[in-house]
Scaffold this active site. Structure first.
Site, PDB file in Angstrom:
ATOM      1  CG  ASN A   1     -22.353  17.753  -0.589  1.00  0.00           C
ATOM      2  OD1 ASN A   1     -21.230  17.817  -0.112  1.00  0.00           O
ATOM      3  ND2 ASN A   1     -23.385  17.296   0.080  1.00  0.00           N
TER       4      ASN A   1
ATOM      5  CG  PHE B   1     -13.045  14.682  -3.057  1.00  0.00           C
ATOM      6  CD1 PHE B   1     -12.505  14.617  -1.788  1.00  0.00           C
ATOM      7  CD2 PHE B   1     -14.373  14.309  -3.231  1.00  0.00           C
ATOM      8  CE1 PHE B   1     -13.264  14.187  -0.706  1.00  0.00           C
ATOM      9  CE2 PHE B   1     -15.142  13.884  -2.155  1.00  0.00           C
ATOM     10  CZ  PHE B   1     -14.578  13.823  -0.894  1.00  0.00           C
TER      11      PHE B   1
ATOM     12  CB  CYS C   1     -24.304  13.529   1.316  1.00  0.00           C
ATOM     13  SG  CYS C   1     -24.775  13.546   3.045  1.00  0.00           S
TER      14      CYS C   1
HETATM   15  C1  UDX Z   1     -19.948  14.112   1.720  1.00  0.00           C
HETATM   16  C2  UDX Z   1     -19.190  15.456   1.822  1.00  0.00           C
HETATM   17  O1  UDX Z   1     -17.787  15.212   1.724  1.00  0.00           O
HETATM   18  C3  UDX Z   1     -19.523  16.137   3.134  1.00  0.00           C
HETATM   19  O2  UDX Z   1     -18.881  17.395   3.214  1.00  0.00           O
HETATM   20  C4  UDX Z   1     -21.016  16.316   3.235  1.00  0.00           C
HETATM   21  O3  UDX Z   1     -21.370  16.904   4.467  1.00  0.00           O
HETATM   22  C5  UDX Z   1     -21.728  14.990   3.066  1.00  0.00           C
HETATM   23  O4  UDX Z   1     -21.335  14.357   1.846  1.00  0.00           O
HETATM   24  P1  UDX Z   1     -19.612  11.680   2.736  1.00  0.00           P
HETATM   25  O5  UDX Z   1     -20.889  11.297   2.051  1.00  0.00           O
HETATM   26  O6  UDX Z   1     -19.380  11.232   4.132  1.00  0.00           O
HETATM   27  O7  UDX Z   1     -19.467  13.269   2.749  1.00  0.00           O
HETATM   28  O8  UDX Z   1     -18.452  11.083   1.832  1.00  0.00           O
HETATM   29  P2  UDX Z   1     -17.155  11.593   1.065  1.00  0.00           P
HETATM   30  O9  UDX Z   1     -15.963  11.311   1.866  1.00  0.00           O
HETATM   31  O10 UDX Z   1     -17.341  12.947   0.534  1.00  0.00           O
HETATM   32  O11 UDX Z   1     -17.151  10.552  -0.152  1.00  0.00           O
HETATM   33  C6  UDX Z   1     -18.274  10.493  -1.028  1.00  0.00           C
HETATM   34  C7  UDX Z   1     -18.108   9.419  -2.047  1.00  0.00           C
HETATM   35  O12 UDX Z   1     -17.147   9.794  -3.015  1.00  0.00           O
HETATM   36  C8  UDX Z   1     -17.649   8.062  -1.511  1.00  0.00           C
HETATM   37  O13 UDX Z   1     -18.409   7.046  -2.148  1.00  0.00           O
HETATM   38  C9  UDX Z   1     -16.194   7.994  -1.920  1.00  0.00           C
HETATM   39  O14 UDX Z   1     -15.759   6.663  -2.089  1.00  0.00           O
HETATM   40  C10 UDX Z   1     -16.223   8.746  -3.235  1.00  0.00           C
HETATM   41  N1  UDX Z   1     -14.932   9.351  -3.627  1.00  0.00           N
HETATM   42  C11 UDX Z   1     -14.336  10.278  -2.825  1.00  0.00           C
HETATM   43  C12 UDX Z   1     -14.335   8.993  -4.835  1.00  0.00           C
HETATM   44  O15 UDX Z   1     -14.851   8.171  -5.585  1.00  0.00           O
HETATM   45  N2  UDX Z   1     -13.150   9.577  -5.183  1.00  0.00           N
HETATM   46  C13 UDX Z   1     -12.540  10.511  -4.413  1.00  0.00           C
HETATM   47  O16 UDX Z   1     -11.475  10.998  -4.806  1.00  0.00           O
HETATM   48  C14 UDX Z   1     -13.146  10.858  -3.190  1.00  0.00           C
END
Ligand code: UDX
Length: 435
Positions: free
Chosen positions: A212, A253, A264
């Site tokens: 994370n 990402f 998370c």
């Molecule tokens: C995350 C981890 O991906 C996962 O493996 C873990 O178990 C829990 O935390 P999640 O919280 O469901 O999962 O969301 P994720 O899809 O990772 O996105 C997290 C945040 O990052 C979101 O607010 C998303 O909008 C943001 N994000 C993601 C970005 O701003 N840019 C990106 O390129 C990708």
């Protein structure tokens, strides 16, 4: 196999349903009566695509049940602990109250030979402490730590077909047996060739927070580049495309925008920093404090852009598209979208917000905002439109149609999810982040 799952929140409810779907007999236990009542009727207490279907078929099979009565775990041979570890009030550290309470209740009903499997995200060192507790209370029972990497919106798929399985187990015969039992639990994923990493407790705990931390750092890296792009006239989305072609970097990402939120990433990087400081290694992860700051600055940037475009917030009608922390979720925990909406309203703007799924949760947290069910209603007579959560319902909006509804055709794309040319051609003033 007979399994129990302690904690039926996001992680636990999905885990229980998915394991029953794989053929195991599962009892889910939680202290929250409302949650158990909903799950017992095969109703998911939160929005997660695919979960209602898995719940319904598992309940119909008779292999899945839910209860508030801990004694129901007796008879299960593997007990998963999937309770939450939120950020402590007033500090960065994880609050382990729910983990400790779950173990206290569970251990009253565990038998020698059972395997207890921690899935909650915990500070490194927690499993070793809990293993001593288990050994003292139920000699012959074994603790394993098996972190969970599911993403909201893909939770069922990530549980049934994970990228990897990580088992933190004690050394010796006891650990070999625990790993063998976990292999049986996850037999279908193991048979499909999913990589399995069998390791010690500390490594297993760290794998989760390191993953994370890496993801959060990747997002803040590109958002830092967005800040530089804003100062130079460069385009961060093209920059991300170009560096993403390097297989060592990868494009995923690297979407610049308002940054990460959710239940998370924000709390996990803070808890990791707090734990590192306790260990006298605060310096090793000090960069995570910067990652957090960059992330939060992007929210300020959107508020500033609205102010810049409207000449002050007072009395300005702002349409906010999106409230959940990401699309395909109703989760508003640490959501950049809700945070920005609230701050705009605090600054005197008249905010009308919409989201396909998150309005009920947002309304509970911020009852003073105005909510509408559709984007068309939200943007009616708006002076400015701000897209913050990139639901397809919003990214597919037609700039021509929307142009007839607003007072001023100004849009801020907080996720770089729209095509600027299409909006500009339709007569809109378009502002992105880092472009
Ligand atoms: C995350 C981890 O991906 C996962 O493996 C873990 O178990 C829990 O935390 P999640 O919280 O469901 O999962 O969301 P994720 O899809 O990772 O996105 C997290 C945040 O990052 C979101 O607010 C998303 O909008 C943001 N994000 C993601 C970005 O701003 N840019 C990106 O390129 C990708």
């Amino acid at each position: 196999m007979r399994l129990s799952v302690i904690g039926c929140g996001y992680l636990g409810a999905v885990h229980a349903a998915a394991m029953a779907g794989l053929g195991h007999t599962v009892v889910g236990v939680d202290v929250d009566e409302a949650k158990i009542a909903a799950l017992s009727q095969a109703r998911a207490p939160f929005f997660e695509p695919g979960l209602p279907e898995v719940l319904a078929s598992a309940m119909a099979s008779g292999r899945l049940s839910f209860t508030t009565d801990f004694s129901a775990v007796a008879g299960a041979e593997v007990h998963f602990v999937a309770v939450g570890t939120p950020q402590s009030a007033g500090s960065d550290a994880a609050d382990l109250r729910f983990v400790d309470a779950a173990f206290a209740s569970l251990l009253e009903h565990v038998s020698p030979g059972d395997v207890i499997v921690g899935k909650s995200t915990v500070p490194v060192g927690t499993a070793a402490r809990l293993a001593q507790l288990v050994a003292g209370r139920v000699p012959g029972a074994t603790l394993a730590w098996n972190p969970e990497f599911l993403r909201e919106g893909f939770a069922v798929q990530d549980t049934v077909s994970p990228d990897r399985l990580v088992y933190g187990v004690p050394s010796g015969e006891e650990g070999v047996r625990a790993a063998r039992i976990l292999d049986e639990v996850y037999a279908s994923a193991v048979a499909a060739g999913t990589p399995v990493i069998v390791t010690d407790y500390a490594t297993a705990e760290l794998v989760k927070v390191a993953a994370n931390a890496f993801l959060a750092t990747k997002i803040s890296f590109i958002n830092a580049m967005a800040e530089i792009a804003e100062a130079t006239g460069a385009d961060v989305t093209q920059l991300a495309d170009a560096i993403g072609h390097d297989a060592r970097i990868g494009r995923r990402f690297l979407n610049a925008g308002v940054g990460f939120g959710g239940g998370c990433l924000p709390k996990d990087i803070r808890a990791f920093s707090a734990r590192a400081r306790e260990l006298g290694r605060g310096e090793s992860v000090r960069f995570l404090e910067e990652v957090d700051k960059i992330n939060l600055r992007r929210r300020d940037r959107v508020v500033d852009l609205v102010r810049e475009e409207t000449g002050g917030l007072h009395g300005v009608r702002v349409a906010v598209l999106g409230l959940a922390f990401k699309p395909h979720s109703d989760d508003i925990r640490d959501s950049p979208a809700l945070d920005i909406a609230v701050r705009l309203a605090e600054g005197g703007a008249i905010v009308t917000a919409t989201d396909p799924e998150a309005i009920p949760n947002a309304r509970r947290r911020a009852p003073h905002l105005t909510y509408t069910d559709t984007a068309a209603d939200a943007v009616a007579d708006a002076d400015i439109v701000v897209l913050i959560t990139e639901w397809p319902e919003f990214t597919n909006l037609d700039p021509h149609t929307l142009g007839h509804l607003v007072t001023h055709k100004t849009i801020i794309d907080g996720r770089n999810a729209l095509n600027p040319d299409a909006w500009r051609t339709a007569g809109w003033k378009f502002r992105g982040l880092g472009r």
